[in-house]
Write a protein that holds these residues in place. Sequence first.
Motif, PDB file in Angstrom:
ATOM      1  N   ASP A 260      -1.586   4.383  -2.763  1.00  0.00           N
ATOM      2  CA  ASP A 260      -0.326   5.075  -2.439  1.00  0.00           C
ATOM      3  C   ASP A 260       0.401   5.304  -3.765  1.00  0.00           C
ATOM      4  O   ASP A 260       0.985   4.373  -4.323  1.00  0.00           O
ATOM      5  CB  ASP A 260       0.504   4.201  -1.484  1.00  0.00           C
ATOM      6  CG  ASP A 260       1.817   4.855  -1.090  1.00  0.00           C
ATOM      7  OD1 ASP A 260       2.006   6.052  -1.361  1.00  0.00           O
ATOM      8  OD2 ASP A 260       2.660   4.146  -0.493  1.00  0.00           O
ATOM      9  N   HIS A 343       6.660  -1.559  -0.540  1.00  0.00           N
ATOM     10  CA  HIS A 343       6.127  -2.184   0.676  1.00  0.00           C
ATOM     11  C   HIS A 343       4.778  -2.785   0.338  1.00  0.00           C
ATOM     12  O   HIS A 343       4.186  -2.470  -0.700  1.00  0.00           O
ATOM     13  CB  HIS A 343       5.970  -1.117   1.771  1.00  0.00           C
ATOM     14  CG  HIS A 343       5.264   0.129   1.303  1.00  0.00           C
ATOM     15  ND1 HIS A 343       3.894   0.241   1.259  1.00  0.00           N
ATOM     16  CD2 HIS A 343       5.743   1.304   0.796  1.00  0.00           C
ATOM     17  CE1 HIS A 343       3.560   1.431   0.779  1.00  0.00           C
ATOM     18  NE2 HIS A 343       4.665   2.105   0.473  1.00  0.00           N
ATOM     19  N   THR A 390       3.795  -1.818  -3.420  1.00  0.00           N
ATOM     20  CA  THR A 390       4.081  -0.600  -4.165  1.00  0.00           C
ATOM     21  C   THR A 390       5.402  -0.770  -4.903  1.00  0.00           C
ATOM     22  O   THR A 390       6.263  -1.540  -4.484  1.00  0.00           O
ATOM     23  CB  THR A 390       4.184   0.635  -3.249  1.00  0.00           C
ATOM     24  OG1 THR A 390       5.318   0.469  -2.388  1.00  0.00           O
ATOM     25  CG2 THR A 390       2.919   0.816  -2.424  1.00  0.00           C
ATOM     26  N   GLU A 392       8.156   1.937  -6.143  1.00  0.00           N
ATOM     27  CA  GLU A 392       8.397   3.373  -6.020  1.00  0.00           C
ATOM     28  C   GLU A 392       9.880   3.757  -6.040  1.00  0.00           C
ATOM     29  O   GLU A 392      10.424   4.259  -5.067  1.00  0.00           O
ATOM     30  CB  GLU A 392       7.741   3.918  -4.750  1.00  0.00           C
ATOM     31  CG  GLU A 392       7.983   3.122  -3.474  1.00  0.00           C
ATOM     32  CD  GLU A 392       7.231   3.726  -2.293  1.00  0.00           C
ATOM     33  OE1 GLU A 392       7.406   4.923  -2.033  1.00  0.00           O
ATOM     34  OE2 GLU A 392       6.477   2.999  -1.640  1.00  0.00           O
ATOM     35  N   GLU A 432       5.565   6.143  -8.290  1.00  0.00           N
ATOM     36  CA  GLU A 432       5.044   5.037  -7.468  1.00  0.00           C
ATOM     37  C   GLU A 432       3.718   4.530  -8.011  1.00  0.00           C
ATOM     38  O   GLU A 432       2.782   5.302  -8.236  1.00  0.00           O
ATOM     39  CB  GLU A 432       4.851   5.516  -6.017  1.00  0.00           C
ATOM     40  CG  GLU A 432       4.257   4.470  -5.099  1.00  0.00           C
ATOM     41  CD  GLU A 432       4.233   4.891  -3.633  1.00  0.00           C
ATOM     42  OE1 GLU A 432       4.251   6.111  -3.356  1.00  0.00           O
ATOM     43  OE2 GLU A 432       4.197   4.010  -2.757  1.00  0.00           O
TER      44      GLU A 432
END
Length: 462
Positions: A260, A343, A390, A392, A432
């Motif tokens: 991600d 997250h 992550t 971001e 991110e």
Amino acid sequence: MFSPETYLARRNALRKEVKSGLILLPGNTEAAFNYPANPYLFRQDSNFSYFFGLDHPDLVGVIDLDNGVDYIFGNDIDIDDIIWMGPQPSMTKLAESVAVKNTATSGQLAEFLSNAIHKSRQLHFVPFYRGETILLMSHLLGLNPLRIKDYVSMELVKAIVKLRSIKSELEIAEIEKAVDIAYLMFTTGMKMAKAGVKEQEIVGAMEGISIAHGRPVSFPIILSINGQILHNHHHENYLKEGRMLVMDGGTESKLLYASDITRTVPVGGKFNQRQKEIYEIVLKANLNSIAATRPGTFYKDCHTVACETIASGLKELGLMKGDVKEAVVAGAHALFLPHGLGHMLGMDVHDMEGLGQINVGYDEEIQPSTQFGTAYLRMGRRLQPGFVITNEPGIYFIPELIDIWKSENKFPEFINYQKVDEYRDFGGIRIEDDILVTADSCRVLGKPIPKSVAEVEATMGM
Ligand code: GLY
Ligand code: MN
Ligand code: MN
């Protein structure tokens, strides 16, 4: 697939966490796209995959905690299936590949569960998110499909979160493979980001790279010159000089582990002064909060580091004012950063979110904030080695939000609305990365994707 022993070890670890009864882990069925014989590409349920590994539809895994036995329920294929799909391994062979000795047909599951219910055995299951699974399990358990969520086992939810939160070396290697494919997706996207190109063309090229490496994207790509819309899936715009292009995407490894990543680049490949100034603040928020990421630290505190970096940078540019720490405590920075720092990441992009976000990102030590902006922080709890998260941060100029705050004269001591108005047409910037918490600090996973102004400009100029 991982080795049979890996799946056995995971099930045995779960046995240590849940005391008695039966654990039911239904895999996914095929999901119809527009009619039953035209399904979406099959995606296995992540919990089933974690404990039972098999990437086939219509299987149910059962862990019998009282008798120390594991089962897989599912049907061998018949000649009609072989004609359409070719020969497939038998259920016994499939089960062996994940160290399960007992198989039975799907039809036998009803009787098995009815016996268990008759004996008042405890049945553990997690929240289901697909209608097909809800209907099947409601039918088998004799529960109202609209009420089945009331019977979820929190003991099982907590146990799975505990196990899946700590990534093994094998899992980290899978996530890194997914980031390495994302490297190709993003450097391709950067090179395509020229005036006149349609957003959808870049989305298509990036998705194509994902598919060419084995799996579809891990979530629908977010790609827009209107990056101030956080999850923008409208890709009809043509790129224009002077806009920033937000690209947020990732892929899945063959074993379903996700990446991600977000990068934001100036259309045409050269940052103008204003873009560079805002970009450098977001980059600093990313780097400062990564530097603060280590075991024992609350991720909420890393979020605060990012928020303070952003408030401080915007103060230097004259968009914010007053005491930076006080501004962040009050929530004034959320005009520009109305979401959380990150997250958990794993087999799901928002890892385990189906088990309930609060159970994944929070615990008895820390509860979610109710403050606008920070309330969207999906992960607040203390970090442990092996967590993958992550990072971001972003800065967004959302005209509708600016108008509301301005009309309410919200935080006049911290926000210079006159200056903010000059940025109404700016769009947004997000950066991110995927981060592994290590024994004493953290590391960014995968092949480094161009991130500094110089790296981005060099890549776009190639
Ligand atoms: N991909 C959506 C997010 O970054 O959480
Ligand atoms: Mn993302
Ligand atoms: Mn994310």
